[in-house]
Write a protein that holds these residues in place. Structure first.
Motif, mmCIF file in Angstrom:
data_model
loop_
_atom_site.group_PDB
_atom_site.id
_atom_site.type_symbol
_atom_site.label_atom_id
_atom_site.label_comp_id
_atom_site.label_asym_id
_atom_site.label_seq_id
_atom_site.Cartn_x
_atom_site.Cartn_y
_atom_site.Cartn_z
ATOM 1 N N GLY A 362 98.609 17.984 42.237
ATOM 2 C CA GLY A 362 98.689 19.347 42.716
ATOM 3 C C GLY A 362 97.354 20.058 42.559
ATOM 4 O O GLY A 362 96.386 19.497 42.040
ATOM 5 N N GLU A 420 109.675 21.073 43.666
ATOM 6 C CA GLU A 420 108.294 21.027 44.147
ATOM 7 C C GLU A 420 107.301 20.982 42.990
ATOM 8 O O GLU A 420 106.162 20.549 43.165
ATOM 9 C CB GLU A 420 108.013 22.233 45.032
ATOM 10 C CG GLU A 420 108.794 22.213 46.340
ATOM 11 C CD GLU A 420 108.364 23.321 47.273
ATOM 12 O OE1 GLU A 420 107.155 23.632 47.317
ATOM 13 O OE2 GLU A 420 109.230 23.888 47.952
ATOM 14 N N THR A 435 108.639 12.797 42.215
ATOM 15 C CA THR A 435 107.824 12.870 43.431
ATOM 16 C C THR A 435 107.390 14.297 43.757
ATOM 17 O O THR A 435 106.959 14.573 44.873
ATOM 18 C CB THR A 435 108.615 12.298 44.624
ATOM 19 O OG1 THR A 435 109.844 13.032 44.754
ATOM 20 C CG2 THR A 435 108.909 10.827 44.419
ATOM 21 N N ARG A 437 105.454 17.675 44.322
ATOM 22 C CA ARG A 437 104.089 17.903 44.808
ATOM 23 C C ARG A 437 103.128 18.206 43.667
ATOM 24 O O ARG A 437 101.988 17.737 43.648
ATOM 25 C CB ARG A 437 104.116 19.061 45.809
ATOM 26 C CG ARG A 437 102.752 19.514 46.299
ATOM 27 C CD ARG A 437 102.904 20.632 47.328
ATOM 28 N NE ARG A 437 103.688 21.745 46.802
ATOM 29 C CZ ARG A 437 103.165 22.749 46.093
ATOM 30 N NH1 ARG A 437 101.873 22.751 45.798
ATOM 31 N NH2 ARG A 437 103.936 23.730 45.668
ATOM 32 N N SER A 438 103.578 19.020 42.708
ATOM 33 C CA SER A 438 102.768 19.351 41.531
ATOM 34 C C SER A 438 103.454 18.792 40.289
ATOM 35 O O SER A 438 104.661 18.967 40.109
ATOM 36 C CB SER A 438 102.595 20.865 41.397
ATOM 37 O OG SER A 438 101.812 21.375 42.461
ATOM 38 N N ARG A 439 102.673 18.135 39.447
ATOM 39 C CA ARG A 439 103.205 17.568 38.209
ATOM 40 C C ARG A 439 102.303 18.016 37.053
ATOM 41 O O ARG A 439 101.081 17.798 37.095
ATOM 42 C CB ARG A 439 103.282 16.045 38.303
ATOM 43 C CG ARG A 439 104.218 15.580 39.413
ATOM 44 C CD ARG A 439 104.469 14.082 39.386
ATOM 45 N NE ARG A 439 103.300 13.302 39.751
ATOM 46 C CZ ARG A 439 102.901 13.051 41.000
ATOM 47 N NH1 ARG A 439 103.577 13.576 42.029
ATOM 48 N NH2 ARG A 439 101.838 12.308 41.248
#
Length: 481
Positions: A362, A420, A435, A437-439
């Protein structure tokens, strides 16, 4: 000292409940070294906080009992206070993030500051010992017992931060105890539940798991805790805590301080050595201080009986007692200071979390979420703390992208799976399986950790932390530039 007095000086018991007067009477009668304070020994207030005045009085009562009979050295009043999930004393004391935060922050001085601040708050309540840090090098998600209690999956980093944190604790007024020799981070069984077996060669152990302990020894730190881990290369099938070969290895490394066992009431010991028969065996093997026998009366009797039968050489008991007393005399001479007020480390705790927070995927700059989000996962307290921190950062809860909070252990299925933004609150390994988008990894569940998270989500702060462990295909060192 008599055999009975020496047998007491090598025992550090736990007691159930809040009857500190009864506990003090046992300490005085058996000449015990002091006491460890567990969660059920901590007096509380109506709102669930620690009653700090009552805790200080209880510690003083136990201390007086340990010094009875004219002893000129202090008793040992200890606690397990690592930060993260291992913390016996919570609010109004500072809540610290998990120790893995120091590895993510990559700063030994910051680890030292945190150790000093944590110790100073405990010292003010009458404690003089903290069974921390965990100097274990974690191997990853297959490690069931240590996880985010480890500062790093890299041996050199774990060594540096463990030494810094320990030296900080000493400066703050407490004796640290580096644990769990010869390393609990590379075994797949939790010694609370069974006996872990370490099959690595001695060379491999010295290159990794033993390296932080070698650094602790080289730094002259006073206490090392031995774990209930059977090391095939040293003593097959025998827990290190009762193994002559394991203590010989620790002394070969140059350690001259107090070797304390991990709690003797754990399943790895109790299943093999019932009725506290492990107490004299651990002493005979080379232990100096025995932590939490299941029944301290039985353990004391077993030690005295072993000396009288010849199973435990009197000189070994005397050596162990002398090491313990020497450490406590030294602690008394160096002074403890008045300590600091509960909660005085809160700003520093938040500083640690701000330095540790890590973006694995992200954007690294600018807002990650809009002004409103939904939140799922975690505990009710996690979601409440997230909402409070989000509000301060200008983010409301109600609509918008889903932020999923991920704790330790198995995770719930959808709808959280559609998040997300995925946030690991403890160790970061669950982020390998999502999965989003931002981790983001935050290594803690304190309000300060959530404040750091909210600031990054809002784009008012960057995430300077780097992964201290591998997470799936992402190697240690991953993070924003």
């Amino acid at each position: 000292m008599s055999t009975e007095e020496m047998a007491g000086q090598v025992l550090l018991p736990f007691f159930p409940g809040l009857d500190h007067t009864a506990h003090a009477a046992v300490i005085e009668r058996l000449h015990l070294a002091g006491s460890i304070i567990m969660g059920d020994n901590v007096p509380g207030t109506a709102d669930g906080s620690v009653d700090t005045t009552a805790m200080q009085a209880a510690a003083g009562q136990l201390q007086a009992a340990a010094r009875a009979g004219g002893r000129s050295w202090p008793g040992l009043i200890g606690v397990d206070q690592e930060g993260g999930k291992v913390a016996r004393l919570r609010a109004p004391l500072t809540e610290w993030p998990a120790p893995m935060s120091y590895g993510a922050a990559g700063s030994a001085p910051l680890a030292g500051e945190a150790g000093a601040a944590m110790a100073a708050e405990l010292a003010a309540l009458g404690f003089n010992t903290d069974f921390a840090p965990s100097a274990d090098v974690t191997m990853g998600p297959a490690d069931p017992a240590i996880g985010a209690r480890s500062m790093s999956g890299n041996a050199d980093a774990a060594a540096a931060y463990s030494v810094a944190f320990s030296q900080g604790m000493l400066a703050g007024g407490l004796l640290p105890a580096a644990k769990h020799f010869p390393g609990h981070g590379s075994v797949t069984v939790d010694s609370h539940a069974g006996l872990p077996v370490q099959d690595a060669s001695l060379d491999a152990l010295r290159a990794k798991d033993l390296r932080p302990f070698q650094s602790v020894v080289d730094a002259g730190l006073p206490m090392v805790m031995t774990g209930h881990i059977a090391v095939t290369a040293l003593d097959p099938g025998v827990p290190a805590s009762v193994s002559k070969a394991a203590y010989a290895e620790l002394r070969r490394m140059g350690f001259k301080g107090v070797a304390i066992t991990d709690a003797l009431n754990m399943a790895a010991i109790q299943d093999r050595y019932p009725n506290d028969s492990a107490a004299p065996l651990a002493l005979a093997a080379g232990a100096d201080l025995l932590l939490m026998p299941a029944d301290v009366e039985a353990a004391h009797a077993a030690i005295v009986g072993a000396v009288r039968s010849g199973a435990l050489p009197p000189a070994r008991l005397a050596e162990a007692a002398q090491r313990v007393v020497t450490m406590l005399i030294w602690r008394g001479r160096t002074g403890q200071g008045p300590g600091t007020a509960p909660g005085s480390g809160s700003e520093l705790s938040q500083k640690v979390s701000r330095a540790a927070i890590t973006v694995l995927a992200g954007p690294c700059r600018g807002p990650i979420v809009p002004a409103s989000v939904r939140v799922a996962g975690g505990s009710a307290q996690d979601r409440s703390r997230f909402a409070a921190s989000a509000s301060k950062a200008g983010i409301s809860i109600g609509e918008g992208p889903l932020v999923r909070l991920i704790g330790a252990g198995p995770q719930p299925p959808a709808p959280e799976a559609a998040a997300e933004v995925a946030v690991a609150l403890d160790a970061p390994w669950p982020l390998a399986d999502v999965t989003a988008r931002s981790r983001i990894a935050v290594y803690g569940r304190s309000q300060g950790a959530f404040d750091a998270l909210a600031s990054v989500l809002a784009g008012t702060a960057t995430a300077p932390g780097k992964l201290p462990v591998d997470v799936g295909s992402q190697p240690a060192g991953t993070g924003c530039d």
